[in-house]
Write an enzyme that holds these catalytic residues in place. Sequence first.
Site, PDB file in Angstrom:
ATOM      1  N   LYS A 189       0.845  -1.199   0.000  1.00 26.23           N
ATOM      2  CA  LYS A 189       0.000   0.000   0.000  1.00 26.23           C
ATOM      3  C   LYS A 189       0.879   1.247   0.000  1.00 26.23           C
ATOM      4  O   LYS A 189       1.618   1.501   0.948  1.00 26.23           O
ATOM      5  CB  LYS A 189      -0.910   0.036   1.235  1.00 26.23           C
ATOM      6  CG  LYS A 189      -2.009   1.077   1.038  1.00 26.23           C
ATOM      7  CD  LYS A 189      -2.670   1.508   2.316  1.00 26.23           C
ATOM      8  CE  LYS A 189      -1.980   2.652   2.995  1.00 26.23           C
ATOM      9  NZ  LYS A 189      -1.921   3.926   2.259  1.00 26.23           N
ATOM     10  N   GLY A 242       7.305   4.713   7.882  1.00 25.46           N
ATOM     11  CA  GLY A 242       6.499   5.919   8.052  1.00 25.46           C
ATOM     12  C   GLY A 242       6.758   6.530   9.407  1.00 25.46           C
ATOM     13  O   GLY A 242       7.817   6.309  10.011  1.00 25.46           O
ATOM     14  N   THR A 244       6.684   7.457  13.361  1.00 31.97           N
ATOM     15  CA  THR A 244       6.777   6.620  14.566  1.00 31.97           C
ATOM     16  C   THR A 244       5.402   6.383  15.177  1.00 31.97           C
ATOM     17  O   THR A 244       5.069   5.253  15.576  1.00 31.97           O
ATOM     18  CB  THR A 244       7.748   7.277  15.574  1.00 31.97           C
ATOM     19  OG1 THR A 244       9.046   7.265  14.978  1.00 31.97           O
ATOM     20  CG2 THR A 244       7.793   6.520  16.889  1.00 31.97           C
ATOM     21  N   GLY A 247       3.670   3.791  13.280  1.00 30.90           N
ATOM     22  CA  GLY A 247       4.290   2.493  13.575  1.00 30.90           C
ATOM     23  C   GLY A 247       3.757   1.908  14.872  1.00 30.90           C
ATOM     24  O   GLY A 247       3.523   0.689  14.972  1.00 30.90           O
ATOM     25  N   GLU A 264      10.382   0.849   9.952  1.00 30.76           N
ATOM     26  CA  GLU A 264      11.402   1.875   9.682  1.00 30.76           C
ATOM     27  C   GLU A 264      10.712   3.204   9.938  1.00 30.76           C
ATOM     28  O   GLU A 264       9.816   3.602   9.195  1.00 30.76           O
ATOM     29  CB  GLU A 264      11.868   1.823   8.218  1.00 30.76           C
ATOM     30  CG  GLU A 264      12.493   0.508   7.800  1.00 30.76           C
ATOM     31  CD  GLU A 264      13.883   0.297   8.359  1.00 30.76           C
ATOM     32  OE1 GLU A 264      14.414   1.195   9.034  1.00 30.76           O
ATOM     33  OE2 GLU A 264      14.422  -0.798   8.136  1.00 30.76           O
ATOM     34  N   CYS A 298      14.021  10.442   6.075  1.00 27.80           N
ATOM     35  CA  CYS A 298      14.106   9.976   7.461  1.00 27.80           C
ATOM     36  C   CYS A 298      15.527  10.087   7.996  1.00 27.80           C
ATOM     37  O   CYS A 298      15.723  10.172   9.193  1.00 27.80           O
ATOM     38  CB  CYS A 298      13.614   8.542   7.552  1.00 27.80           C
ATOM     39  SG  CYS A 298      14.463   7.462   6.418  1.00 27.80           S
ATOM     40  N   GLU A 399      10.833  15.665  14.760  1.00 29.89           N
ATOM     41  CA  GLU A 399      11.123  15.456  13.339  1.00 29.89           C
ATOM     42  C   GLU A 399      10.274  16.437  12.524  1.00 29.89           C
ATOM     43  O   GLU A 399       9.046  16.346  12.526  1.00 29.89           O
ATOM     44  CB  GLU A 399      10.802  14.015  12.934  1.00 29.89           C
ATOM     45  CG  GLU A 399      11.243  13.730  11.515  1.00 29.89           C
ATOM     46  CD  GLU A 399      10.875  12.329  11.043  1.00 29.89           C
ATOM     47  OE1 GLU A 399       9.727  11.908  11.258  1.00 29.89           O
ATOM     48  OE2 GLU A 399      11.734  11.682  10.427  1.00 29.89           O
TER      49      GLU A 399
HETATM   50  P1  NAD Z   1       2.774   8.008   7.674  1.00 31.80           P
HETATM   51  O1  NAD Z   1       3.101   7.225   8.905  1.00 31.80           O
HETATM   52  O2  NAD Z   1       1.781   9.080   7.788  1.00 31.80           O
HETATM   53  O3  NAD Z   1       2.269   7.052   6.507  1.00 31.80           O
HETATM   54  C1  NAD Z   1       3.040   5.972   6.046  1.00 31.80           C
HETATM   55  C2  NAD Z   1       2.110   4.945   5.436  1.00 31.80           C
HETATM   56  O4  NAD Z   1       1.285   4.408   6.465  1.00 31.80           O
HETATM   57  C3  NAD Z   1       1.157   5.490   4.379  1.00 31.80           C
HETATM   58  O5  NAD Z   1       0.996   4.533   3.355  1.00 31.80           O
HETATM   59  C4  NAD Z   1      -0.116   5.684   5.171  1.00 31.80           C
HETATM   60  O6  NAD Z   1      -1.269   5.649   4.346  1.00 31.80           O
HETATM   61  C5  NAD Z   1      -0.080   4.492   6.101  1.00 31.80           C
HETATM   62  N1  NAD Z   1      -0.858   4.635   7.323  1.00 31.80           N
HETATM   63  C6  NAD Z   1      -1.247   5.770   7.968  1.00 31.80           C
HETATM   64  N2  NAD Z   1      -1.992   5.469   9.062  1.00 31.80           N
HETATM   65  C7  NAD Z   1      -2.072   4.120   9.125  1.00 31.80           C
HETATM   66  C8  NAD Z   1      -2.704   3.194  10.030  1.00 31.80           C
HETATM   67  N3  NAD Z   1      -3.389   3.607  11.081  1.00 31.80           N
HETATM   68  N4  NAD Z   1      -2.572   1.882   9.773  1.00 31.80           N
HETATM   69  C9  NAD Z   1      -1.845   1.444   8.721  1.00 31.80           C
HETATM   70  N5  NAD Z   1      -1.258   2.253   7.821  1.00 31.80           N
HETATM   71  C10 NAD Z   1      -1.353   3.583   8.023  1.00 31.80           C
HETATM   72  O7  NAD Z   1       4.185   8.530   7.170  1.00 31.80           O
HETATM   73  P2  NAD Z   1       4.445   9.497   5.935  1.00 31.80           P
HETATM   74  O8  NAD Z   1       3.999  10.849   6.383  1.00 31.80           O
HETATM   75  O9  NAD Z   1       3.912   8.891   4.687  1.00 31.80           O
HETATM   76  O10 NAD Z   1       6.029   9.436   5.840  1.00 31.80           O
HETATM   77  C11 NAD Z   1       6.880  10.235   6.581  1.00 31.80           C
HETATM   78  C12 NAD Z   1       7.473   9.486   7.763  1.00 31.80           C
HETATM   79  O11 NAD Z   1       8.124   8.314   7.298  1.00 31.80           O
HETATM   80  C13 NAD Z   1       8.522  10.262   8.504  1.00 31.80           C
HETATM   81  O12 NAD Z   1       8.332  10.144   9.891  1.00 31.80           O
HETATM   82  C14 NAD Z   1       9.826   9.589   8.104  1.00 31.80           C
HETATM   83  O13 NAD Z   1      10.876   9.725   9.020  1.00 31.80           O
HETATM   84  C15 NAD Z   1       9.390   8.195   7.916  1.00 31.80           C
HETATM   85  N6  NAD Z   1      10.301   7.464   7.033  1.00 31.80           N
HETATM   86  C16 NAD Z   1      11.156   6.559   7.597  1.00 31.80           C
HETATM   87  C17 NAD Z   1      12.053   5.869   6.798  1.00 31.80           C
HETATM   88  C18 NAD Z   1      12.986   4.844   7.389  1.00 31.80           C
HETATM   89  O14 NAD Z   1      13.489   4.029   6.640  1.00 31.80           O
HETATM   90  N7  NAD Z   1      13.216   4.847   8.691  1.00 31.80           N
HETATM   91  C19 NAD Z   1      12.061   6.086   5.429  1.00 31.80           C
HETATM   92  C20 NAD Z   1      11.187   7.011   4.883  1.00 31.80           C
HETATM   93  C21 NAD Z   1      10.293   7.690   5.712  1.00 31.80           C
END
Ligand code: NAD
Length: 496
Positions: A189, A242, A244, A247, A264, A298, A399
Amino acid sequence: MTTQPQTEPQTTPDRIVAKMVVGGRSVDAADGQTFDVLEPATGRVMASAPLGGKEDVDRAVAAARQAFDDPKGWSTWSASKRGRTLAKFSALVKAHLEELARLESRNVGKPISGARGEALGASLVFEYYAGAANKIFGETIPVSKPGLDFTLREPIGVVGLIVPWNFPMLMASWKLGPALAAGNTCILKPASWTPLSTIRLGELALEAGFPAGVVNIVTGPGGTAGAAIAGHAGIGKVAFTGETTTGQEIMRLAANNVKKVSLELGGKSPNIVFADADLEKFARESPYSVFDNCGQDCCARSRILVERSAHDRVVELFVDATRKVKVGDPSDDATEVGPMVHPRQRDRVMDYIGIGQDEGAELLVGGTAPEDPDLAAGTYVLPAVFAGVSNDMRIAREEIFGPVVSIIPFDTEEEAIRLANATPYGLSGSIWSRDIGRALRTAKGVQAGVLSVNSNSSVHTEAPFGGYKMSGIGRELGLHAVELYTETKNIFVDLD
Ligand code: NAD
């Protein structure tokens, strides 16, 4: 994907009508609903995509299960044959590199040069795991009981892969590559702001010869489609990249069926500069480490911790280098920083710039929209440098995920390590010093999964990537990632 003529003034003339990829076919959402996808450089709608939900996830899980259980199917293929399919996929991604890069650049607002690098990176990740597929094997173990003891490495089954919007294609490849090499079937997704390149990857996967149901792409909101994946009893593992807080929610949902979880998550990475470092090299290379992808990274080195005696020189060099960063239209080859992915992300970053000023930090450069009228419709923020920051300010702790860096002085090696670790995150970081003993002592002291010395490089396809503390669980990339997508089965044979 198909295109349709412009219907409304705020849409682009070549508006894309994207579909999900489920069970080997391009499909709409079960209830036919769609959502708009923006082009951040112009603020126009460039595509629609299916608004998938629980029913769509159920359909994808059924297709993935059927593909996994097929007695002549994917998971029964020889590992070498699976590897050859991944190699074909890698070659197809490379053959479509320009198309994928243009799509990603338009949808994420990423400069085209970076988008090309991302598409190539995804192709190389698939190439790596094509080679890894037939090198996943177990062990023989000299147990005390007379007999033969050995292990098998088996695929988990149906796995759910949830990726963010900052590097959609690359994050997809980091998960699909090892999951497929190990023989799993996948439901991926993408984030709703940036689903287009991932959908295209799903279409190319079919062309590469993955059987129907092996690679499924489901689009839709995190709170419904994402949550349905994380909580689904038919999915054995969820891999997530995504925020924290998301997660944490995924872990709660995954507890439902004790799903395996790898995460991650976010970061607040330190860039530690000692006075004896090559300060010119640091200043030349470091703007890229925090402003690349408009800071939506990230691993962004968003805190510069600098030894006090070099503080003023580093500020001067870094501000100079920041002024030279070319902000502009992402389709221009010369552009280094494009717009932010979405107006909401831009607003969040602008809020943090206000918070930094209210906290008493000194904004030395950037932090506003560019004056160029050609960029007025886009979500641009000029790279911002704050000095006079203390590590307890919000801009130093949280962040921001935008082009904002905080410069913080320190006096001793111990203080540098203490400041570096004074965050709930532990993803990445850099140490700059000509004294290799000091650099390595500092590297050992910093609690983070990915460190570099006299460099800001964090990501190597062949090497493990992941975070300490609240930056995640598990290691992606390299052969470490295979661990995330396999079960180990121990078999004892009584030879008497
Ligand atoms: P996000 O957590 O908002 O979304 C990430 C994904 O999760 C999206 O596909 C979103 O639709 C889905 N999602 C949202 N709520 C959910 C839920 N309740 N259940 C299941 N899935 C859900 O993150 P974002 O805003 O898309 O990305 C930015 C974040 O990602 C930043 O915090 C960044 O640090 C992190 N990131 C980490 C890494 C790493 O490898 N550590 C890499 C890239 C981005």
